[in-house]
Design a protein around this motif. Structure first.
Motif, PDB file in Angstrom:
ATOM      1  N   MET A  55      13.070  -9.157   8.824  1.00 18.54           N
ATOM      2  CA  MET A  55      12.569  -8.102   7.790  1.00 18.54           C
ATOM      3  C   MET A  55      11.833  -7.018   8.533  1.00 18.54           C
ATOM      4  O   MET A  55      10.922  -7.152   9.250  1.00 18.54           O
ATOM      5  CB  MET A  55      11.628  -8.843   6.806  1.00 18.54           C
ATOM      6  N   SER A  56      12.497  -5.790   7.955  1.00 13.72           N
ATOM      7  CA  SER A  56      11.880  -4.833   8.808  1.00 13.72           C
ATOM      8  C   SER A  56      10.433  -4.306   8.103  1.00 13.72           C
ATOM      9  O   SER A  56       9.974  -4.843   7.222  1.00 13.72           O
ATOM     10  CB  SER A  56      12.673  -3.528   8.739  1.00 13.72           C
ATOM     11  N   GLU A  57       9.736  -3.615   8.976  1.00 13.97           N
ATOM     12  CA  GLU A  57       8.224  -3.063   8.633  1.00 13.97           C
ATOM     13  C   GLU A  57       8.243  -2.363   7.202  1.00 13.97           C
ATOM     14  O   GLU A  57       7.382  -2.582   6.381  1.00 13.97           O
ATOM     15  CB  GLU A  57       7.707  -1.940   9.563  1.00 13.97           C
ATOM     16  N   GLN A  58       9.397  -1.554   6.954  1.00 15.64           N
ATOM     17  CA  GLN A  58       9.408  -0.893   5.720  1.00 15.64           C
ATOM     18  C   GLN A  58       9.504  -1.897   4.532  1.00 15.64           C
ATOM     19  O   GLN A  58       9.035  -1.626   3.520  1.00 15.64           O
ATOM     20  CB  GLN A  58      10.464   0.005   5.641  1.00 15.64           C
ATOM     21  N   GLU A  59      10.466  -3.088   4.746  1.00 12.67           N
ATOM     22  CA  GLU A  59      10.614  -3.917   3.627  1.00 12.67           C
ATOM     23  C   GLU A  59       9.223  -4.922   3.295  1.00 12.67           C
ATOM     24  O   GLU A  59       8.947  -5.027   2.223  1.00 12.67           O
ATOM     25  CB  GLU A  59      11.832  -4.954   4.252  1.00 12.67           C
ATOM     26  N   GLN A  60       8.694  -5.095   4.538  1.00 12.11           N
ATOM     27  CA  GLN A  60       7.272  -5.889   4.153  1.00 12.11           C
ATOM     28  C   GLN A  60       6.485  -4.937   3.411  1.00 12.11           C
ATOM     29  O   GLN A  60       5.677  -5.431   2.478  1.00 12.11           O
ATOM     30  CB  GLN A  60       6.688  -6.211   5.719  1.00 12.11           C
ATOM     31  N   LEU A  61       6.239  -3.829   3.742  1.00 14.51           N
ATOM     32  CA  LEU A  61       5.330  -2.736   3.198  1.00 14.51           C
ATOM     33  C   LEU A  61       5.856  -2.774   1.776  1.00 14.51           C
ATOM     34  O   LEU A  61       5.021  -2.656   0.704  1.00 14.51           O
ATOM     35  CB  LEU A  61       5.292  -1.401   3.744  1.00 14.51           C
ATOM     36  N   PHE A  62       7.013  -2.520   1.429  1.00 17.13           N
ATOM     37  CA  PHE A  62       7.612  -2.480   0.102  1.00 17.13           C
ATOM     38  C   PHE A  62       7.439  -3.784  -0.601  1.00 17.13           C
ATOM     39  O   PHE A  62       6.835  -3.632  -1.715  1.00 17.13           O
ATOM     40  CB  PHE A  62       9.167  -2.344  -0.017  1.00 17.13           C
ATOM     41  N   LYS A  63       7.428  -4.791  -0.049  1.00 19.36           N
ATOM     42  CA  LYS A  63       7.156  -6.135  -0.657  1.00 19.36           C
ATOM     43  C   LYS A  63       5.571  -6.255  -0.935  1.00 19.36           C
ATOM     44  O   LYS A  63       5.372  -6.871  -2.178  1.00 19.36           O
ATOM     45  CB  LYS A  63       7.593  -7.469   0.239  1.00 19.36           C
ATOM     46  N   VAL A  64       4.750  -5.674   0.033  1.00 11.48           N
ATOM     47  CA  VAL A  64       3.196  -5.830  -0.451  1.00 11.48           C
ATOM     48  C   VAL A  64       3.051  -5.013  -1.641  1.00 11.48           C
ATOM     49  O   VAL A  64       2.153  -5.127  -2.393  1.00 11.48           O
ATOM     50  CB  VAL A  64       2.548  -5.378   0.837  1.00 11.48           C
ATOM     51  N   LEU A  65       3.700  -3.712  -1.595  1.00  7.60           N
ATOM     52  CA  LEU A  65       3.299  -2.808  -2.733  1.00  7.60           C
ATOM     53  C   LEU A  65       3.919  -3.328  -4.086  1.00  7.60           C
ATOM     54  O   LEU A  65       3.339  -3.192  -5.075  1.00  7.60           O
ATOM     55  CB  LEU A  65       3.994  -1.182  -2.266  1.00  7.60           C
ATOM     56  N   LEU A  66       5.009  -3.857  -3.947  1.00  7.08           N
ATOM     57  CA  LEU A  66       5.574  -4.655  -5.133  1.00  7.08           C
ATOM     58  C   LEU A  66       4.864  -5.800  -5.927  1.00  7.08           C
ATOM     59  O   LEU A  66       4.681  -5.879  -6.916  1.00  7.08           O
ATOM     60  CB  LEU A  66       7.076  -5.269  -5.057  1.00  7.08           C
ATOM     61  N   GLU A  67       4.001  -6.511  -4.757  1.00  2.00           N
ATOM     62  CA  GLU A  67       3.297  -7.554  -5.281  1.00  2.00           C
ATOM     63  C   GLU A  67       1.874  -6.827  -5.977  1.00  2.00           C
ATOM     64  O   GLU A  67       1.444  -7.458  -6.741  1.00  2.00           O
ATOM     65  CB  GLU A  67       2.794  -8.488  -3.918  1.00  2.00           C
ATOM     66  N   GLU A  68       1.593  -5.962  -5.230  1.00  2.00           N
ATOM     67  CA  GLU A  68       0.154  -5.221  -5.669  1.00  2.00           C
ATOM     68  C   GLU A  68       0.536  -4.382  -7.051  1.00  2.00           C
ATOM     69  O   GLU A  68      -0.404  -4.607  -8.053  1.00  2.00           O
ATOM     70  CB  GLU A  68      -0.309  -4.227  -4.891  1.00  2.00           C
ATOM     71  N   LEU A  69       1.719  -4.066  -7.125  1.00  2.00           N
ATOM     72  CA  LEU A  69       2.025  -3.367  -8.477  1.00  2.00           C
ATOM     73  C   LEU A  69       2.144  -4.597  -9.600  1.00  2.00           C
ATOM     74  O   LEU A  69       1.657  -4.260 -10.874  1.00  2.00           O
ATOM     75  CB  LEU A  69       3.531  -2.680  -8.522  1.00  2.00           C
TER      76      LEU A  69
END
Length: 100
Positions: free
Chosen positions: A1-15
């Motif tokens: 998993m790329s860094e962008q995907e991980q960041l996107f996943k973290v943002l999605l969880e926070e949202l």
């Protein structure tokens, strides 16, 4: 998993967490919010209470006036009796001085 995907996943969880918190807060606001019907009911109850208080206030004023009238009559009666006693004492003194 790329860094962008991980960041996107973290943002999605926070949202999703924010969405849950907002839904909870919105539910709390809705449950505490008064409706127009609630306000009308409160106003109606206040009007009834005001009417009852006004009637009681008038009744209290009338009772006070009756008491004041009775007190004034008693006061006049006491003054009358005091004058009669004073007259009787004066007469007794006059009789005593005549006998001496």
């Amino acid at each position: 998993m790329s860094e962008q995907e991980q960041l996107f996943k973290v943002l999605l969880e926070e949202l999703q967490g924010l969405k849950t918190n907002m839904a909870t807060e919105l539910h709390g606001i809705k449950s505490n919010m008064a409706t127009k019907k609630d306000i009308e009911l409160v106003n109606s109850k206040l009007d009834k209470l005001s009417g009852k208080i006004d009637a009681q206030h008038i009744e209290n004023i009338n009772a006070d006036n009756r008491l004041l009238n009775e007190i004034q009559e008693l006061k006049e009666g006491v003054l009358f009796v005091n004058r009669k006693i004073a007259d009787a004492e004066l007469e007794i003194n006059l009789i005593k001085h005549k006998k001496q």
